[in-house]
Write a protein that holds these residues in place. Structure first.
Motif, PDB file in Angstrom:
ATOM      1  N   GLN A 213      45.279  54.008  33.797  1.00  6.10           N
ATOM      2  CA  GLN A 213      44.489  52.787  33.812  1.00  6.10           C
ATOM      3  C   GLN A 213      45.425  51.583  33.803  1.00  6.10           C
ATOM      4  OE1 GLN A 213      41.594  52.379  30.634  1.00  6.10           O
ATOM      5  NE2 GLN A 213      40.346  51.018  31.879  1.00  6.10           N
ATOM      6  N   VAL A 214      45.132  50.603  34.679  1.00  2.33           N
ATOM      7  CA  VAL A 214      45.969  49.409  34.779  1.00  2.33           C
ATOM      8  C   VAL A 214      45.211  48.136  34.416  1.00  2.33           C
ATOM      9  CG1 VAL A 214      47.453  50.455  36.529  1.00  2.33           C
ATOM     10  CG2 VAL A 214      45.477  49.097  37.257  1.00  2.33           C
ATOM     11  N   ASP A 215      43.885  48.228  34.286  1.00  7.23           N
ATOM     12  CA  ASP A 215      43.053  47.071  33.965  1.00  7.23           C
ATOM     13  C   ASP A 215      41.795  47.597  33.292  1.00  7.23           C
ATOM     14  OD1 ASP A 215      41.249  44.852  34.037  1.00  7.23           O
ATOM     15  OD2 ASP A 215      42.278  44.011  35.775  1.00  7.23           O
ATOM     16  N   ALA A 216      41.469  47.050  32.121  1.00  6.27           N
ATOM     17  CA  ALA A 216      40.317  47.541  31.350  1.00  6.27           C
ATOM     18  C   ALA A 216      39.054  46.721  31.577  1.00  6.27           C
ATOM     19  CB  ALA A 216      40.656  47.560  29.862  1.00  6.27           C
ATOM     20  N   ALA A 217      39.052  45.823  32.563  1.00  7.25           N
ATOM     21  CA  ALA A 217      37.858  45.025  32.846  1.00  7.25           C
ATOM     22  C   ALA A 217      36.732  45.914  33.351  1.00  7.25           C
ATOM     23  CB  ALA A 217      38.176  43.941  33.874  1.00  7.25           C
ATOM     24  N   ASN A 218      35.514  45.646  32.900  1.00  4.94           N
ATOM     25  CA  ASN A 218      34.355  46.408  33.346  1.00  4.94           C
ATOM     26  C   ASN A 218      33.822  45.883  34.676  1.00  4.94           C
ATOM     27  OD1 ASN A 218      34.460  47.976  31.045  1.00  4.94           O
ATOM     28  ND2 ASN A 218      32.903  46.787  29.959  1.00  4.94           N
ATOM     29  N   HIS A 219      33.250  46.775  35.459  1.00  2.72           N
ATOM     30  CA  HIS A 219      32.519  46.435  36.680  1.00  2.72           C
ATOM     31  C   HIS A 219      33.351  45.624  37.681  1.00  2.72           C
ATOM     32  CE1 HIS A 219      28.978  48.180  34.896  1.00  2.72           C
ATOM     33  NE2 HIS A 219      29.131  47.422  33.829  1.00  2.72           N
ATOM     34  N   VAL A 220      34.577  46.091  37.907  1.00  2.00           N
ATOM     35  CA  VAL A 220      35.419  45.509  38.954  1.00  2.00           C
ATOM     36  C   VAL A 220      34.911  46.026  40.299  1.00  2.00           C
ATOM     37  CG1 VAL A 220      37.736  45.406  39.930  1.00  2.00           C
ATOM     38  CG2 VAL A 220      37.420  45.277  37.454  1.00  2.00           C
ATOM     39  N   LYS A 221      34.558  45.113  41.176  1.00  2.00           N
ATOM     40  CA  LYS A 221      33.970  45.492  42.457  1.00  2.00           C
ATOM     41  C   LYS A 221      35.019  45.786  43.524  1.00  2.00           C
ATOM     42  CE  LYS A 221      29.944  45.037  40.682  1.00  2.00           C
ATOM     43  NZ  LYS A 221      29.178  46.260  40.340  1.00  2.00           N
ATOM     44  N   ALA A 222      36.198  45.184  43.405  1.00  2.00           N
ATOM     45  CA  ALA A 222      37.266  45.447  44.365  1.00  2.00           C
ATOM     46  C   ALA A 222      38.603  45.131  43.723  1.00  2.00           C
ATOM     47  CB  ALA A 222      37.080  44.612  45.628  1.00  2.00           C
ATOM     48  N   TYR A 223      39.623  45.939  44.072  1.00  2.25           N
ATOM     49  CA  TYR A 223      40.971  45.747  43.545  1.00  2.25           C
ATOM     50  C   TYR A 223      41.947  46.140  44.636  1.00  2.25           C
ATOM     51  CZ  TYR A 223      44.483  45.466  39.788  1.00  2.25           C
ATOM     52  OH  TYR A 223      45.525  45.096  38.977  1.00  2.25           O
ATOM     53  N   ILE A 224      42.805  45.190  45.024  1.00  4.72           N
ATOM     54  CA  ILE A 224      43.721  45.405  46.136  1.00  4.72           C
ATOM     55  C   ILE A 224      45.086  44.829  45.774  1.00  4.72           C
ATOM     56  CG2 ILE A 224      41.908  45.380  47.907  1.00  4.72           C
ATOM     57  CD1 ILE A 224      42.576  42.445  48.435  1.00  4.72           C
ATOM     58  N   SER A 225      46.077  45.093  46.624  1.00  2.86           N
ATOM     59  CA  SER A 225      47.392  44.514  46.375  1.00  2.86           C
ATOM     60  C   SER A 225      48.091  44.186  47.679  1.00  2.86           C
ATOM     61  CB  SER A 225      48.264  45.459  45.535  1.00  2.86           C
ATOM     62  OG  SER A 225      48.445  46.710  46.185  1.00  2.86           O
ATOM     63  N   GLN A 226      48.868  43.122  47.643  1.00  5.62           N
ATOM     64  CA  GLN A 226      49.691  42.711  48.770  1.00  5.62           C
ATOM     65  C   GLN A 226      50.985  43.539  48.787  1.00  5.62           C
ATOM     66  OE1 GLN A 226      49.095  40.494  51.137  1.00  5.62           O
ATOM     67  NE2 GLN A 226      47.831  38.831  50.357  1.00  5.62           N
ATOM     68  N   PRO A 227      51.651  43.615  49.949  1.00  7.09           N
ATOM     69  CA  PRO A 227      52.973  44.256  49.971  1.00  7.09           C
ATOM     70  C   PRO A 227      53.973  43.599  49.033  1.00  7.09           C
ATOM     71  CG  PRO A 227      52.115  44.009  52.193  1.00  7.09           C
ATOM     72  CD  PRO A 227      51.186  43.249  51.297  1.00  7.09           C
ATOM     73  N   THR A 228      53.736  42.327  48.681  1.00  5.88           N
ATOM     74  CA  THR A 228      54.602  41.617  47.738  1.00  5.88           C
ATOM     75  C   THR A 228      54.435  42.100  46.302  1.00  5.88           C
ATOM     76  OG1 THR A 228      52.923  39.925  47.397  1.00  5.88           O
ATOM     77  CG2 THR A 228      54.550  39.516  49.142  1.00  5.88           C
ATOM     78  N   GLY A 229      53.377  42.863  46.045  1.00  5.48           N
ATOM     79  CA  GLY A 229      53.070  43.315  44.692  1.00  5.48           C
ATOM     80  C   GLY A 229      51.945  42.542  44.038  1.00  5.48           C
ATOM     81  N   ILE A 230      51.596  41.372  44.576  1.00  5.82           N
ATOM     82  CA  ILE A 230      50.484  40.596  44.032  1.00  5.82           C
ATOM     83  C   ILE A 230      49.195  41.414  44.122  1.00  5.82           C
ATOM     84  CG2 ILE A 230      48.964  38.617  44.510  1.00  5.82           C
ATOM     85  CD1 ILE A 230      51.354  37.727  43.060  1.00  5.82           C
ATOM     86  N   ARG A 231      48.469  41.455  43.024  1.00  6.84           N
ATOM     87  CA  ARG A 231      47.200  42.192  42.975  1.00  6.84           C
ATOM     88  C   ARG A 231      46.033  41.206  42.985  1.00  6.84           C
ATOM     89  NH1 ARG A 231      48.538  46.404  38.000  1.00  6.84           N
ATOM     90  NH2 ARG A 231      50.698  46.905  38.628  1.00  6.84           N
ATOM     91  N   VAL A 232      44.903  41.666  43.534  1.00  6.28           N
ATOM     92  CA  VAL A 232      43.747  40.789  43.714  1.00  6.28           C
ATOM     93  C   VAL A 232      42.507  41.521  43.199  1.00  6.28           C
ATOM     94  CG1 VAL A 232      42.518  39.322  45.346  1.00  6.28           C
ATOM     95  CG2 VAL A 232      44.882  39.997  45.839  1.00  6.28           C
ATOM     96  N   ARG A 233      41.695  40.814  42.404  1.00  8.03           N
ATOM     97  CA  ARG A 233      40.530  41.453  41.775  1.00  8.03           C
ATOM     98  C   ARG A 233      39.258  40.643  41.970  1.00  8.03           C
ATOM     99  NH1 ARG A 233      40.682  41.671  35.382  1.00  8.03           N
ATOM    100  NH2 ARG A 233      39.894  39.542  35.676  1.00  8.03           N
ATOM    101  N   ALA A 234      38.199  41.327  42.398  1.00  9.04           N
ATOM    102  CA  ALA A 234      36.856  40.741  42.452  1.00  9.04           C
ATOM    103  C   ALA A 234      35.996  41.493  41.449  1.00  9.04           C
ATOM    104  CB  ALA A 234      36.272  40.856  43.850  1.00  9.04           C
ATOM    105  N   MET A 235      35.245  40.748  40.639  1.00  7.33           N
ATOM    106  CA  MET A 235      34.415  41.415  39.641  1.00  7.33           C
ATOM    107  C   MET A 235      33.122  40.649  39.392  1.00  7.33           C
ATOM    108  SD  MET A 235      36.665  40.660  36.202  1.00  7.33           S
ATOM    109  CE  MET A 235      35.499  41.519  35.146  1.00  7.33           C
ATOM    110  N   ALA A 236      32.169  41.342  38.818  1.00 10.72           N
ATOM    111  CA  ALA A 236      30.879  40.738  38.508  1.00 10.72           C
ATOM    112  C   ALA A 236      31.035  39.698  37.416  1.00 10.72           C
ATOM    113  CB  ALA A 236      29.902  41.820  38.061  1.00 10.72           C
ATOM    114  N   ASP A 237      30.323  38.555  37.576  1.00  7.77           N
ATOM    115  CA  ASP A 237      30.355  37.541  36.513  1.00  7.77           C
ATOM    116  C   ASP A 237      29.044  37.487  35.733  1.00  7.77           C
ATOM    117  OD1 ASP A 237      28.579  36.321  38.240  1.00  7.77           O
ATOM    118  OD2 ASP A 237      29.726  34.470  38.461  1.00  7.77           O
ATOM    119  N   TYR A 238      28.085  38.364  36.109  1.00  5.84           N
ATOM    120  CA  TYR A 238      26.805  38.454  35.407  1.00  5.84           C
ATOM    121  C   TYR A 238      26.086  37.117  35.339  1.00  5.84           C
ATOM    122  CZ  TYR A 238      29.075  42.786  34.060  1.00  5.84           C
ATOM    123  OH  TYR A 238      29.743  43.980  34.098  1.00  5.84           O
TER     124      TYR A 238
END
Length: 280
Positions: A213-238
């Motif tokens: 596990q790398v992130d404990a956030a609930n209900h992450v809808k998408a998780y991606i990463s750039q070749p640079t290592g930067i990670r990108v997260r979309a999640m529900a805000d309810y």
């Protein structure tokens, strides 16, 4: 030096595919590098739920799109014209992928299945596989495999053949405790995948079928990463009319520490993707 690609999004307030310059002001049209809108007023195009860029011999670069209302489609990136589409309003499509050699795969949550089509020449699937709460699919060229995520499991399918003659068989399964949601490559590491479930984000070692596990956030809808290592997260805000989305996308450094965010007021982002046709 690693390249930073634009970020493709499914934005459900306006129901558009919007591609942004990662470093731009997402509230401004100046940061938009590509945009596409489905036909207005059509129920099957309701709530765009997936997008990805792929290469083909026949059409050059194509954009694959899925909508929870029931539509899955492939369009030419240059002309923005649809070259293949299917309507399955009973299925709630959540993801779409293209396997080299001429196969389009869709994942639908209800009743939970994967549909396999012989590319732009067929609208009737040559194969349907049940997978409870199917939410994501990803082709893996390193292993000539298809990964699919559903309820409490990530399944690796072995592939052989081409087109409607493609043979699909279960290779292995990885179990976890939640409802699986997204599944994407770790660009720069062909032996790793990101996946999300109800309870967090995980990095899979595809050579061992083990994960951390790398992130404990609930209900992450998408998780991606750039070749640079930067990670990108979309999640529900309810909040808002679509509590499964939100106007803000978060960015993290290669170690998973919060770096910055991008916000588009009024938006309801559901998925984010690296805007490249490369699988890894």
């Amino acid at each position: 030096m690693s390249k930073t690609f634009p970020i493709a999004t499914t934005e459900q307030t306006t129901n558009d595919i919007i591609v942004f310059d990662q470093d731009g002001d997402w509230s401004s049209s100046s940061s938009v590098t590509w945009r596409w809108s489905p036909p207005a007023g059509s129920a099957v195009w309701y709530n765009l739920s997936d997008v990805r860029l792929r290469d083909t011999k026949a059409y050059g670069k194509v954009v694959l799109v899925a909508a929870s209302g029931g539509k899955t489609a492939m369009l030419r990136k240059d002309k923005k014209t649809v070259v293949w589409q299917v309507s399955t309003p009973q299925d709630n499509p959540h993801a779409i992928e293209r396997i080299p050699g001429g196969v389009i795969v869709t994942a639908s949550t209800s009743p939970g299945r994967l549909r396999f089509y012989a590319d732009s020449t067929h609208t009737v699937p040559f194969k349907v596989i049940s997978l409870a709460k199917a939410h994501g699919v990803l082709y893996d060229p390193e292993r000539t495999a298809l990964w699919a995520i559903g309820d409490k499991q990530l399944v690796r399918y072995s592939l052989s053949g081409e087109g409607s003659g493609t043979k699909i068989s279960v290779h292995s399964r990885v179990s976890f405790k939640g409802t699986g949601h997204d599944l994407q490559p770790v660009y720069g590491d062909p032996d790793a995948l990101w996946f999300t479930d109800s309870y967090g984000v995980y990095r899979l070692d595809a050579t061992k079928n083990t994960y951390e596990q790398v992130d404990a956030a609930n209900h992450v809808k998408a998780y991606i990463s750039q070749p640079t290592g930067i990670r990108v997260r979309a999640m529900a805000d309810y909040a808002g009319p679509r509590d499964w989305g939100g106007p803000t996308i978060d960015f993290f450094d290669a170690d998973g520490e919060k770096a910055f965010s991008r916000t588009r007021p009024g938006a309801e982002f559901y998925k984010v993707r690296i805007w490249t046709p490369d699988y890894h």
